[in-house]
Design a protein around this motif. Structure first.
Motif, short mmCIF file in Angstrom:
data_model
loop_
_atom_site.label_atom_id
_atom_site.label_comp_id
_atom_site.label_asym_id
_atom_site.label_seq_id
_atom_site.Cartn_x
_atom_site.Cartn_y
_atom_site.Cartn_z
N GLN A 91 0.83 -1.22 0.00
CA GLN A 91 0.00 0.00 0.00
C GLN A 91 0.86 1.26 0.00
OE1 GLN A 91 -0.84 -2.57 2.36
NE2 GLN A 91 -2.20 -3.35 0.74
N ALA A 92 1.99 1.21 -0.67
CA ALA A 92 2.91 2.35 -0.68
C ALA A 92 2.25 3.62 -1.23
CB ALA A 92 4.16 2.02 -1.51
N ARG A 93 1.46 3.46 -2.28
CA ARG A 93 0.80 4.63 -2.88
C ARG A 93 -0.08 5.33 -1.86
NH1 ARG A 93 -2.27 5.09 -8.45
NH2 ARG A 93 -0.87 3.38 -8.92
N GLU A 94 -0.91 4.58 -1.17
CA GLU A 94 -1.84 5.15 -0.19
C GLU A 94 -1.07 5.72 1.01
OE1 GLU A 94 -2.08 2.06 -1.50
OE2 GLU A 94 -3.83 2.31 -2.79
N MET A 95 -0.07 4.98 1.47
CA MET A 95 0.71 5.41 2.62
C MET A 95 1.42 6.72 2.31
SD MET A 95 3.83 5.52 4.11
CE MET A 95 3.98 6.14 5.75
N PHE A 96 2.06 6.78 1.15
CA PHE A 96 2.78 7.99 0.76
C PHE A 96 1.82 9.16 0.55
CE2 PHE A 96 4.75 10.88 -2.33
CZ PHE A 96 5.90 11.21 -1.63
N GLY A 97 0.71 8.90 -0.12
CA GLY A 97 -0.27 9.96 -0.35
C GLY A 97 -0.79 10.55 0.95
N GLY A 98 -1.11 9.68 1.91
CA GLY A 98 -1.58 10.17 3.21
C GLY A 98 -0.52 10.96 3.95
N HIS A 99 0.70 10.47 3.89
CA HIS A 99 1.80 11.17 4.57
C HIS A 99 2.06 12.53 3.92
CE1 HIS A 99 5.29 11.40 7.18
NE2 HIS A 99 5.94 11.92 6.14
N LEU A 100 2.06 12.56 2.59
CA LEU A 100 2.28 13.82 1.87
C LEU A 100 1.20 14.83 2.22
CD1 LEU A 100 3.98 15.34 -0.23
CD2 LEU A 100 2.51 14.32 -1.99
N GLU A 101 -0.03 14.38 2.32
CA GLU A 101 -1.13 15.28 2.68
C GLU A 101 -0.94 15.84 4.09
OE1 GLU A 101 -4.51 17.60 2.50
OE2 GLU A 101 -3.30 16.70 0.91
N ARG A 102 -0.52 14.99 5.04
CA ARG A 102 -0.28 15.47 6.41
C ARG A 102 0.85 16.50 6.44
NH1 ARG A 102 -1.40 10.12 7.13
NH2 ARG A 102 0.78 9.49 7.30
N VAL A 103 1.91 16.26 5.68
CA VAL A 103 3.02 17.21 5.63
C VAL A 103 2.56 18.52 5.00
CG1 VAL A 103 5.27 17.67 4.57
CG2 VAL A 103 4.82 15.45 5.65
N ARG A 104 1.77 18.42 3.93
CA ARG A 104 1.25 19.64 3.28
C ARG A 104 0.41 20.46 4.26
NH1 ARG A 104 -3.05 21.84 1.03
NH2 ARG A 104 -4.42 20.08 1.43
N GLU A 105 -0.52 19.78 4.92
CA GLU A 105 -1.40 20.49 5.86
C GLU A 105 -0.60 21.13 6.98
OE1 GLU A 105 -4.32 17.68 7.17
OE2 GLU A 105 -5.33 17.66 5.22
N ARG A 106 0.33 20.39 7.55
CA ARG A 106 1.15 20.90 8.65
C ARG A 106 2.00 22.09 8.19
NH1 ARG A 106 4.27 16.31 10.00
NH2 ARG A 106 5.82 17.02 8.52
N SER A 107 2.59 21.96 7.01
CA SER A 107 3.47 23.02 6.51
C SER A 107 2.69 24.27 6.14
CB SER A 107 4.25 22.52 5.30
OG SER A 107 5.06 21.43 5.67
N LEU A 108 1.60 24.12 5.42
CA LEU A 108 0.83 25.28 4.98
C LEU A 108 0.11 25.95 6.14
CD1 LEU A 108 -0.55 24.03 1.56
CD2 LEU A 108 1.49 25.40 2.04
N ALA A 109 -0.23 25.16 7.17
CA ALA A 109 -0.87 25.74 8.35
C ALA A 109 0.09 26.64 9.12
CB ALA A 109 -1.41 24.64 9.26
N SER A 110 1.37 26.36 9.00
CA SER A 110 2.36 27.16 9.75
C SER A 110 2.92 28.32 8.93
CB SER A 110 3.50 26.27 10.21
OG SER A 110 4.26 25.82 9.10
N ALA A 111 2.48 28.45 7.67
CA ALA A 111 2.98 29.52 6.82
C ALA A 111 2.45 30.87 7.30
CB ALA A 111 2.56 29.28 5.37
N PRO A 112 3.32 31.89 7.28
CA PRO A 112 2.86 33.24 7.70
C PRO A 112 1.75 33.75 6.77
CG PRO A 112 5.22 33.25 7.15
CD PRO A 112 4.69 31.88 6.86
N GLN A 113 0.79 34.38 7.34
CA GLN A 113 -0.36 34.90 6.57
C GLN A 113 -0.13 36.31 6.15
OE1 GLN A 113 -3.38 33.07 5.98
NE2 GLN A 113 -2.31 31.26 6.69
#
Length: 113
Positions: A91-113
Motif C-alpha cells: 500500500q505504498a501509494r496510499e501510505m505515501f499519499g496520506g503522509h504527503l497530505e499530512r506534511v502539506r497540511e502541517r506546513s501550509l498551516a504554519s505559513a505566515p499569513q
C-alpha cells in the motif's frame, strides 16, 4: 520550445520496477529488504558527489559534474526511496499519499499569513 515526452505514470512504474527487482534480487527476506533500504544511502552519497563535482569543491578534480547530473541523482534518490517504501508495504501509494497530505497540511498551516 522543448517537446518532452510524457512522464510514465509514477506508481505503475514503481510497481514494475519493484517486480523486476524482486525477480532479480540475489538476496531475499529481511536481509534483502534491509539492503534495499540501505541503497538509499548510496544514492544520497551520489547526490553529494555530484554537488561537489558541479561546484568544483575538490581542487584535485575540479568541475566533474553538471547541475543536470545533480538533478538526475536526486531523481534516483526519489525512485530508490519509493522502491524501498514499496518493498515495505504493497500500500505504498496510499501510505505515501496520506503522509504527503499530512506534511502539506502541517506546513501550509504554519505559513505566515
Amino acid at each position: 520550445m522543448n517537446e518532452q515526452s510524457p512522464a510514465p505514470e509514477l506508481w505503475s512504474t514503481i510497481d514494475d520496477l519493484y517486480e523486476w527487482l524482486d525477480t532479480n534480487c540475489p538476496v531475499e527476506g529481511r536481509e534483502g529488504l534491509l539492503l534495499r533500504i540501505l541503497k538509499l544511502s548510496e544514492e544520497v552519497g551520489e547526490v553529494s558527489q555530484a554537488v561537489i563535482g558541479a561546484t568544483g569543491q575538490n581542487p584535485r578534480k575540479g568541475v566533474t559534474h553538471t547541475w543536470e547530473d545533480v538533478e538526475a541523482e536526486l531523481c534516483d534518490v526519489v525512485i530508490t526511496a519509493l522502491l524501498a517504501l514499496r518493498a515495505l508495504t504493497p500500500q505504498a501509494r496510499e501510505m505515501f499519499g496520506g503522509h504527503l497530505e499530512r506534511v502539506r497540511e502541517r506546513s501550509l498551516a504554519s505559513a505566515p499569513q
